[in-house]
Design a protein around this motif. Structure first.
Motif, PDB file in Angstrom:
ATOM      1  N   CYS A  13      -6.818  45.852  45.023  1.00  0.00           N
ATOM      2  CA  CYS A  13      -5.777  45.503  45.999  1.00  0.00           C
ATOM      3  C   CYS A  13      -4.911  46.673  46.459  1.00  0.00           C
ATOM      4  O   CYS A  13      -4.173  46.543  47.442  1.00  0.00           O
ATOM      5  N   GLY A  14      -4.955  47.794  45.757  1.00  0.00           N
ATOM      6  CA  GLY A  14      -4.134  48.934  46.170  1.00  0.00           C
ATOM      7  C   GLY A  14      -2.650  48.703  45.995  1.00  0.00           C
ATOM      8  O   GLY A  14      -1.839  49.282  46.721  1.00  0.00           O
ATOM      9  N   LEU A  15      -2.279  47.883  45.028  1.00  0.00           N
ATOM     10  CA  LEU A  15      -0.864  47.601  44.791  1.00  0.00           C
ATOM     11  C   LEU A  15      -0.219  48.695  43.953  1.00  0.00           C
ATOM     12  O   LEU A  15      -0.840  49.238  43.045  1.00  0.00           O
ATOM     13  N   ARG A  16       1.024  49.009  44.284  1.00  0.00           N
ATOM     14  CA  ARG A  16       1.822  49.827  43.382  1.00  0.00           C
ATOM     15  C   ARG A  16       2.134  49.014  42.136  1.00  0.00           C
ATOM     16  O   ARG A  16       2.109  47.782  42.166  1.00  0.00           O
ATOM     17  N   LEU A  17       2.448  49.716  41.055  1.00  0.00           N
ATOM     18  CA  LEU A  17       2.715  49.023  39.800  1.00  0.00           C
ATOM     19  C   LEU A  17       3.865  48.032  39.947  1.00  0.00           C
ATOM     20  O   LEU A  17       3.789  46.894  39.473  1.00  0.00           O
ATOM     21  N   LEU A  63       3.762  43.926  39.308  1.00  0.00           N
ATOM     22  CA  LEU A  63       4.630  43.246  38.350  1.00  0.00           C
ATOM     23  C   LEU A  63       5.547  42.227  39.018  1.00  0.00           C
ATOM     24  O   LEU A  63       6.040  41.312  38.357  1.00  0.00           O
ATOM     25  N   SER A  64       5.780  42.371  40.315  1.00  0.00           N
ATOM     26  CA  SER A  64       6.654  41.430  41.026  1.00  0.00           C
ATOM     27  C   SER A  64       5.938  40.146  41.420  1.00  0.00           C
ATOM     28  O   SER A  64       6.583  39.184  41.853  1.00  0.00           O
ATOM     29  N   LEU A  65       4.619  40.101  41.281  1.00  0.00           N
ATOM     30  CA  LEU A  65       3.857  38.936  41.736  1.00  0.00           C
ATOM     31  C   LEU A  65       4.244  37.681  40.967  1.00  0.00           C
ATOM     32  O   LEU A  65       4.338  37.691  39.743  1.00  0.00           O
ATOM     33  N   PHE A 124      -2.254  37.280  48.443  1.00  0.00           N
ATOM     34  CA  PHE A 124      -0.918  37.147  47.878  1.00  0.00           C
ATOM     35  C   PHE A 124       0.015  37.001  49.074  1.00  0.00           C
ATOM     36  O   PHE A 124       0.151  37.934  49.878  1.00  0.00           O
ATOM     37  N   ARG A 125       0.646  35.849  49.228  1.00  0.00           N
ATOM     38  CA  ARG A 125       1.316  35.486  50.468  1.00  0.00           C
ATOM     39  C   ARG A 125       2.519  36.370  50.818  1.00  0.00           C
ATOM     40  O   ARG A 125       2.777  36.642  51.982  1.00  0.00           O
ATOM     41  N   ALA A 126       3.277  36.783  49.840  1.00  0.00           N
ATOM     42  CA  ALA A 126       4.504  37.541  50.146  1.00  0.00           C
ATOM     43  C   ALA A 126       4.746  38.551  49.046  1.00  0.00           C
ATOM     44  O   ALA A 126       5.178  38.197  47.951  1.00  0.00           O
ATOM     45  N   VAL A 127       4.458  39.818  49.351  1.00  0.00           N
ATOM     46  CA  VAL A 127       4.640  40.903  48.390  1.00  0.00           C
ATOM     47  C   VAL A 127       5.647  41.879  48.958  1.00  0.00           C
ATOM     48  O   VAL A 127       5.522  42.307  50.117  1.00  0.00           O
ATOM     49  N   ARG A 128       6.629  42.220  48.140  1.00  0.00           N
ATOM     50  CA  ARG A 128       7.614  43.205  48.592  1.00  0.00           C
ATOM     51  C   ARG A 128       7.002  44.597  48.463  1.00  0.00           C
ATOM     52  O   ARG A 128       6.833  45.112  47.376  1.00  0.00           O
ATOM     53  N   HIS A 134      -1.386  54.169  38.993  1.00  0.00           N
ATOM     54  CA  HIS A 134      -1.399  54.825  40.301  1.00  0.00           C
ATOM     55  C   HIS A 134      -2.796  55.359  40.635  1.00  0.00           C
ATOM     56  O   HIS A 134      -3.217  55.338  41.797  1.00  0.00           O
ATOM     57  N   VAL A 135      -3.513  55.837  39.628  1.00  0.00           N
ATOM     58  CA  VAL A 135      -4.882  56.310  39.848  1.00  0.00           C
ATOM     59  C   VAL A 135      -5.764  55.155  40.317  1.00  0.00           C
ATOM     60  O   VAL A 135      -6.598  55.318  41.213  1.00  0.00           O
ATOM     61  N   LEU A 136      -5.570  53.976  39.740  1.00  0.00           N
ATOM     62  CA  LEU A 136      -6.334  52.809  40.189  1.00  0.00           C
ATOM     63  C   LEU A 136      -6.001  52.469  41.634  1.00  0.00           C
ATOM     64  O   LEU A 136      -6.880  52.075  42.414  1.00  0.00           O
ATOM     65  N   ARG A 137      -4.736  52.630  42.008  1.00  0.00           N
ATOM     66  CA  ARG A 137      -4.345  52.381  43.399  1.00  0.00           C
ATOM     67  C   ARG A 137      -5.013  53.394  44.334  1.00  0.00           C
ATOM     68  O   ARG A 137      -5.535  53.026  45.389  1.00  0.00           O
ATOM     69  N   ASP A 138      -5.007  54.670  43.950  1.00  0.00           N
ATOM     70  CA  ASP A 138      -5.678  55.696  44.753  1.00  0.00           C
ATOM     71  C   ASP A 138      -7.176  55.415  44.857  1.00  0.00           C
ATOM     72  O   ASP A 138      -7.800  55.716  45.874  1.00  0.00           O
ATOM     73  N   SER A 139      -7.744  54.842  43.804  1.00  0.00           N
ATOM     74  CA  SER A 139      -9.172  54.528  43.812  1.00  0.00           C
ATOM     75  C   SER A 139      -9.497  53.489  44.866  1.00  0.00           C
ATOM     76  O   SER A 139     -10.558  53.530  45.486  1.00  0.00           O
ATOM     77  N   THR A 140      -8.577  52.551  45.089  1.00  0.00           N
ATOM     78  CA  THR A 140      -8.768  51.538  46.132  1.00  0.00           C
ATOM     79  C   THR A 140      -8.876  52.206  47.488  1.00  0.00           C
ATOM     80  O   THR A 140      -9.795  51.914  48.278  1.00  0.00           O
ATOM     81  N   ALA A 141      -7.939  53.104  47.781  1.00  0.00           N
ATOM     82  CA  ALA A 141      -7.937  53.789  49.073  1.00  0.00           C
ATOM     83  C   ALA A 141      -9.196  54.631  49.253  1.00  0.00           C
ATOM     84  O   ALA A 141      -9.793  54.657  50.327  1.00  0.00           O
ATOM     85  N   THR A 142      -9.621  55.311  48.200  1.00  0.00           N
ATOM     86  CA  THR A 142     -10.813  56.144  48.270  1.00  0.00           C
ATOM     87  C   THR A 142     -12.053  55.301  48.543  1.00  0.00           C
ATOM     88  O   THR A 142     -12.906  55.656  49.344  1.00  0.00           O
ATOM     89  N   ALA A 143     -12.142  54.152  47.877  1.00  0.00           N
ATOM     90  CA  ALA A 143     -13.276  53.270  48.090  1.00  0.00           C
ATOM     91  C   ALA A 143     -13.346  52.754  49.527  1.00  0.00           C
ATOM     92  O   ALA A 143     -14.417  52.658  50.125  1.00  0.00           O
ATOM     93  N   LEU A 144     -12.165  52.448  50.089  1.00  0.00           N
ATOM     94  CA  LEU A 144     -12.120  51.970  51.477  1.00  0.00           C
ATOM     95  C   LEU A 144     -12.558  53.056  52.452  1.00  0.00           C
ATOM     96  O   LEU A 144     -13.266  52.799  53.428  1.00  0.00           O
ATOM     97  N   ILE A 145     -12.145  54.296  52.180  1.00  0.00           N
ATOM     98  CA  ILE A 145     -12.508  55.408  53.050  1.00  0.00           C
ATOM     99  C   ILE A 145     -14.027  55.646  53.017  1.00  0.00           C
ATOM    100  O   ILE A 145     -14.664  55.931  54.025  1.00  0.00           O
TER     101      ILE A 145
END
Length: 260
Positions: free
Chosen positions: A149-153, A157-159, A171-175, A247-258
């Protein structure tokens, strides 16, 4: 400086800064206050007595004489102190900002770290092979959600349970960063992982009353440190050479999309 620091934390919350940022800035400022009291030989210090020299010394050494720290650590210290004094000046509680003229340390350029699909599979297997039954589905759901999902930590945790829409896979509403409330879409892998976790979640304390999607074993919303620790633990068990963080997992999402 306890009250000014508390006021600054309130200011950050009003600006919709992430709970992780607020906690880290607050902790850094408390350490700085303790250091300033020792350095100036005063039982209590106010922001007005802090000068450039005290700031520079703390940024360089952090209270440990001769300490050698990375540029990133020095910049983290300076960022918290600079934000605090800018706030104090903006609120007209101080006339001068002692951080003016202090430059951030130059950091060596490096390529962002990310995991390949094969490496993530190893990380996932480490959970499946080593996690206790009580934590297995929760920890897998956390890793799968971060990876896909590329979510920040702080966003993870806010979900809350209420924002999960399996039918629309969103996820309908994420800050998000900057305080914007936005939908975050997920895929079938996340759906499977979350459904399995929600079945097990019923066994956790406060499961019926807590709105949080991810719970600690005490029935509280999970903390940033807890997630950071579990990611590091499974990365070690998977024998991954890379330094793996949320954060590395989040970067991995972006890399996979690219690369898709």
């Amino acid at each position: 400086m306890d009250q000014p620091i508390a006021d600054f934390a309130t200011h950050l919350r009003d600006r919709n800064r992430s709970p992780i940022t607020i906690a880290r800035y607050t902790e850094m400022l408390r350490r700085f206050s303790k250091f300033a009291r020792a350095e100036l030989h005063q039982e209590n210090v106010t922001p007005g007595v802090i000068d450039k020299a005290v700031v520079v010394l703390f940024v360089r050494e952090g209270g440990v004489a001769g300490a050698q720290v990375s540029a990133a650590t020095r910049n983290s210290r300076l960022a918290a102190i600079r934000a605090f004094f800018r706030y104090m000046v903006a609120e007209e509680r101080l006339v001068r900002d002692p951080t003016i003229g202090i430059h951030s340390a130059t950091q060596p350029e490096r390529a962002p770290t990310f995991l390949t699909a094969e490496e993530f599979s190893k990380l996932r297997r480490a959970v499946e092979d080593n996690a206790a039954e009580f934590y297995l589905r929760r920890d897998l759901a956390i890793l799968v959600t971060l990876w896909n999902c590329g979510l920040r930590l702080a966003e993870l945790l806010s979900l809350d349970l209420a924002v999960v829409d399996f039918e629309a896979e969103v996820f309908r509403a994420v800050r998000r960063k900057g305080g914007k409330i936005l939908p975050v879409y997920f895929n079938v892998d996340v759906t499977i992982a979350l459904r399995r976790w929600l079945w097990q979640r019923r066994e956790y304390p406060n499961a019926a009353s807590s709105p949080a999607l991810f719970l600690s074993d005490r029935g509280r919303r999970m903390s940033a440190r807890a997630v950071e620790d579990l990611v590091a633990k499974y990365a070690g068990l998977a024998s991954l050479v890379k330094h793996v963080t949320p954060h590395v997992l989040r970067d991995s999402t972006a890399t996979a999309l690219i690369r898709a």
